[in-house]
Write a protein that holds these residues in place. Structure first.
Motif, PDB file in Angstrom:
ATOM      1  N   ASN A  94      54.680  43.147  35.126  1.00  0.00           N
ATOM      2  CA  ASN A  94      53.257  42.900  35.332  1.00  0.00           C
ATOM      3  C   ASN A  94      53.028  42.612  36.811  1.00  0.00           C
ATOM      4  OD1 ASN A  94      52.029  43.059  32.668  1.00  0.00           O
ATOM      5  ND2 ASN A  94      53.262  41.266  32.151  1.00  0.00           N
ATOM      6  N   ALA A  95      52.761  43.689  37.571  1.00  0.00           N
ATOM      7  CA  ALA A  95      52.585  43.549  39.016  1.00  0.00           C
ATOM      8  C   ALA A  95      51.128  43.673  39.452  1.00  0.00           C
ATOM      9  CB  ALA A  95      53.430  44.586  39.766  1.00  0.00           C
ATOM     10  N   ALA A  96      50.285  44.219  38.615  1.00  0.00           N
ATOM     11  CA  ALA A  96      48.877  44.401  38.984  1.00  0.00           C
ATOM     12  C   ALA A  96      48.133  43.074  38.947  1.00  0.00           C
ATOM     13  CB  ALA A  96      48.207  45.393  38.039  1.00  0.00           C
ATOM     14  N   ALA A  97      47.164  42.923  39.842  1.00  0.00           N
ATOM     15  CA  ALA A  97      46.388  41.675  39.882  1.00  0.00           C
ATOM     16  C   ALA A  97      45.106  41.883  40.672  1.00  0.00           C
ATOM     17  CB  ALA A  97      47.205  40.552  40.508  1.00  0.00           C
ATOM     18  N   LEU A  98      44.162  40.980  40.447  1.00  0.00           N
ATOM     19  CA  LEU A  98      42.928  40.915  41.234  1.00  0.00           C
ATOM     20  C   LEU A  98      43.080  39.795  42.244  1.00  0.00           C
ATOM     21  CD1 LEU A  98      39.942  41.733  41.701  1.00  0.00           C
ATOM     22  CD2 LEU A  98      39.325  40.045  39.955  1.00  0.00           C
ATOM     23  N   GLY A  99      42.784  40.086  43.512  1.00  0.00           N
ATOM     24  CA  GLY A  99      42.974  39.077  44.551  1.00  0.00           C
ATOM     25  C   GLY A  99      41.712  38.738  45.315  1.00  0.00           C
ATOM     26  N   VAL A 105      33.012  25.866  45.087  1.00  0.00           N
ATOM     27  CA  VAL A 105      31.560  25.686  45.110  1.00  0.00           C
ATOM     28  C   VAL A 105      30.784  26.990  45.160  1.00  0.00           C
ATOM     29  CG1 VAL A 105      31.696  23.371  46.098  1.00  0.00           C
ATOM     30  CG2 VAL A 105      31.537  25.341  47.624  1.00  0.00           C
ATOM     31  N   ASP A 106      31.420  28.095  45.570  1.00  0.00           N
ATOM     32  CA  ASP A 106      30.668  29.352  45.592  1.00  0.00           C
ATOM     33  C   ASP A 106      31.142  30.346  44.532  1.00  0.00           C
ATOM     34  OD1 ASP A 106      32.938  30.692  46.505  1.00  0.00           O
ATOM     35  OD2 ASP A 106      32.286  30.729  48.592  1.00  0.00           O
ATOM     36  N   GLY A 107      32.125  29.960  43.723  1.00  0.00           N
ATOM     37  CA  GLY A 107      32.612  30.851  42.674  1.00  0.00           C
ATOM     38  C   GLY A 107      31.553  31.098  41.619  1.00  0.00           C
ATOM     39  N   THR A 108      31.572  32.316  41.056  1.00  0.00           N
ATOM     40  CA  THR A 108      30.617  32.679  40.014  1.00  0.00           C
ATOM     41  C   THR A 108      31.330  32.825  38.677  1.00  0.00           C
ATOM     42  OG1 THR A 108      30.902  35.064  40.341  1.00  0.00           O
ATOM     43  CG2 THR A 108      29.246  33.942  41.715  1.00  0.00           C
ATOM     44  N   LEU A 109      30.583  32.711  37.616  1.00  0.00           N
ATOM     45  CA  LEU A 109      31.143  32.878  36.281  1.00  0.00           C
ATOM     46  C   LEU A 109      31.727  34.272  36.115  1.00  0.00           C
ATOM     47  CD1 LEU A 109      31.633  31.929  33.382  1.00  0.00           C
ATOM     48  CD2 LEU A 109      29.282  32.634  32.837  1.00  0.00           C
ATOM     49  N   ASP A 110      31.029  35.267  36.647  1.00  0.00           N
ATOM     50  CA  ASP A 110      31.504  36.640  36.511  1.00  0.00           C
ATOM     51  C   ASP A 110      32.853  36.822  37.194  1.00  0.00           C
ATOM     52  OD1 ASP A 110      31.094  39.584  35.940  1.00  0.00           O
ATOM     53  OD2 ASP A 110      31.198  39.636  38.133  1.00  0.00           O
ATOM     54  N   GLN A 111      32.979  36.323  38.416  1.00  0.00           N
ATOM     55  CA  GLN A 111      34.249  36.502  39.114  1.00  0.00           C
ATOM     56  C   GLN A 111      35.364  35.693  38.454  1.00  0.00           C
ATOM     57  OE1 GLN A 111      34.696  37.673  43.030  1.00  0.00           O
ATOM     58  NE2 GLN A 111      35.920  35.920  43.669  1.00  0.00           N
ATOM     59  N   PHE A 112      35.065  34.482  38.024  1.00  0.00           N
ATOM     60  CA  PHE A 112      36.066  33.667  37.329  1.00  0.00           C
ATOM     61  C   PHE A 112      36.576  34.407  36.093  1.00  0.00           C
ATOM     62  CE2 PHE A 112      37.545  30.555  34.282  1.00  0.00           C
ATOM     63  CZ  PHE A 112      38.268  29.656  35.049  1.00  0.00           C
ATOM     64  N   ASP A 113      35.665  34.963  35.314  1.00  0.00           N
ATOM     65  CA  ASP A 113      36.059  35.668  34.099  1.00  0.00           C
ATOM     66  C   ASP A 113      36.871  36.922  34.423  1.00  0.00           C
ATOM     67  OD1 ASP A 113      34.883  33.787  32.490  1.00  0.00           O
ATOM     68  OD2 ASP A 113      33.074  34.967  32.066  1.00  0.00           O
ATOM     69  N   ARG A 114      36.465  37.662  35.458  1.00  0.00           N
ATOM     70  CA  ARG A 114      37.223  38.861  35.833  1.00  0.00           C
ATOM     71  C   ARG A 114      38.614  38.489  36.332  1.00  0.00           C
ATOM     72  NH1 ARG A 114      35.927  41.560  39.978  1.00  0.00           N
ATOM     73  NH2 ARG A 114      34.323  40.201  40.849  1.00  0.00           N
ATOM     74  N   ALA A 117      40.642  37.534  33.265  1.00  0.00           N
ATOM     75  CA  ALA A 117      40.838  38.716  32.424  1.00  0.00           C
ATOM     76  C   ALA A 117      41.918  39.624  33.006  1.00  0.00           C
ATOM     77  CB  ALA A 117      39.535  39.485  32.279  1.00  0.00           C
ATOM     78  N   THR A 118      41.931  39.748  34.327  1.00  0.00           N
ATOM     79  CA  THR A 118      42.885  40.633  35.002  1.00  0.00           C
ATOM     80  C   THR A 118      44.254  39.992  35.165  1.00  0.00           C
ATOM     81  OG1 THR A 118      41.058  41.628  36.249  1.00  0.00           O
ATOM     82  CG2 THR A 118      43.290  42.022  37.068  1.00  0.00           C
ATOM     83  N   ASN A 119      44.280  38.745  35.617  1.00  0.00           N
ATOM     84  CA  ASN A 119      45.539  38.104  36.020  1.00  0.00           C
ATOM     85  C   ASN A 119      46.238  37.318  34.928  1.00  0.00           C
ATOM     86  OD1 ASN A 119      44.799  39.167  38.455  1.00  0.00           O
ATOM     87  ND2 ASN A 119      44.490  37.212  39.500  1.00  0.00           N
ATOM     88  N   VAL A 120      45.536  37.015  33.843  1.00  0.00           N
ATOM     89  CA  VAL A 120      46.142  36.233  32.759  1.00  0.00           C
ATOM     90  C   VAL A 120      46.029  36.958  31.419  1.00  0.00           C
ATOM     91  CG1 VAL A 120      46.256  34.000  31.594  1.00  0.00           C
ATOM     92  CG2 VAL A 120      45.472  34.117  33.964  1.00  0.00           C
ATOM     93  N   ARG A 121      44.816  37.317  31.036  1.00  0.00           N
ATOM     94  CA  ARG A 121      44.629  37.943  29.729  1.00  0.00           C
ATOM     95  C   ARG A 121      45.373  39.277  29.625  1.00  0.00           C
ATOM     96  NH1 ARG A 121      38.613  39.207  28.019  1.00  0.00           N
ATOM     97  NH2 ARG A 121      39.055  41.160  29.145  1.00  0.00           N
TER      98      ARG A 121
END
Length: 264
Positions: A94-99, A105-114, A117-121
């Motif tokens: 498992n080498a693929a990831a989102l970086g 304070v500026d993180g969004t729900l959408d980015q957190f979920d992505r 979803a990419t790096n753990v799920r």
């Protein structure tokens, strides 16, 4: 003692992030050490097919698969595709990831979920499919997760990324413990700053880097280089090989900066 250059003769491998960078370097190292059956998966369909063609030219069986890691069905389908194409699968990387970048304070729900979803799920369900197959085959096999030194902390602008890599580190140990009696080994490498095509894009996109950034960055490193994929790939190949013996549940830091150290 095993022959290093033939220790993957019985390996049938699935490698995500296989179009370029670290994923491709690991796949290439496996082939250099005897592997003759590989599935490369990546979001970029054109690049992963080109990389597969290069390995295929060496006379081995290589299947390229375009994979969206945020699609669980596709993750499970990748393992099924690999079994169909290769006959079996006993190595998973498992080498693929989102970086992407975000602070707390500026993180969004959408980015957190992505990010999760990419790096753990995605690794979770890729490992699920892999382990189910290995159990049906009577056990055995090796998994390698590429985590990150950021799992220890990470910079302020890597809040959700660091959290996701910390989760993957814990998941690595959990899987190793759960299936040790089935001889399914699960380990992880935690790289530091690496010289990859993806890092070049990241530096230019998020940090305003210009031509020559790599040389400038390397000049300030203790060993005067960023980690190179081909270097890490040698370690990855060992950890995935039968000659690694009982090694499982290991989180191996791969960096020149030492977690927990402080300036003198």
């Amino acid at each position: 003692m095993s022959d290093t250059m033939n220790r993957h003769a019985d390996s049938a491998a699935v490698v995500t992030g296989g179009a370029q960078g670290l994923g491709l370097a690991i796949a290439t190292q496996l082939v250099d050490e005897g592997c003759r059956r590989v599935v490369l998966a990546d979001l970029n369909a054109e690049k992963v097919e080109a990389s597969a063609a290069e390995l295929r030219a060496r006379g081995i069986t290589v299947k390229a698969v375009a994979l969206d890691l945020t699609d669980v069905a596709s993750c499970l389908g990748l393992i099924n595709t690999a079994i169909r194409e290769l006959g079996t699968v006993n190595v998973l990387v498992n080498a693929a990831a989102l970086g992407a970048r975000d602070t707390l304070v500026d993180g969004t729900l959408d980015q957190f979920d992505r990010m999760f979803a990419t790096n753990v799920r995605a690794p979770y369900f890729l490992m699920q499919g892999f382990v189910r197959h290995r159990l049906a085959e009577g056990g055995g096999g090796a998994i390698l997760n590429i985590v990150s030194n950021c799992a220890h902390c990470g910079q302020s602008y890597l809040a959700s990324y660091s959290a996701s890599k910390g989760a993957l580190a814990t998941l690595t140990k959990n899987v190793a413990n759960a299936y040790k009696f089935d001889r399914i080994r699960c380990n992880a490498i935690l790289p530091g700053w690496m010289d990859t095509p993806g890092e070049d894009i990241t530096q230019r996109k998020f940090h305003g880097a210009t031509d020559g950034w790599l040389e400038r960055a390397e000049a300030g490193q203790p060993m005067k280089q960023l980690a190179k994929p081909y270097q890490l790939a040698c370690l990855a190949s060992f950890m995935l090989a039968p000659s690694a013996g009982v090694m499982t549940g290991a989180l191996v830091d791969y960096d020149q900066q030492i977690p927990g150290s402080y300036p003198e």
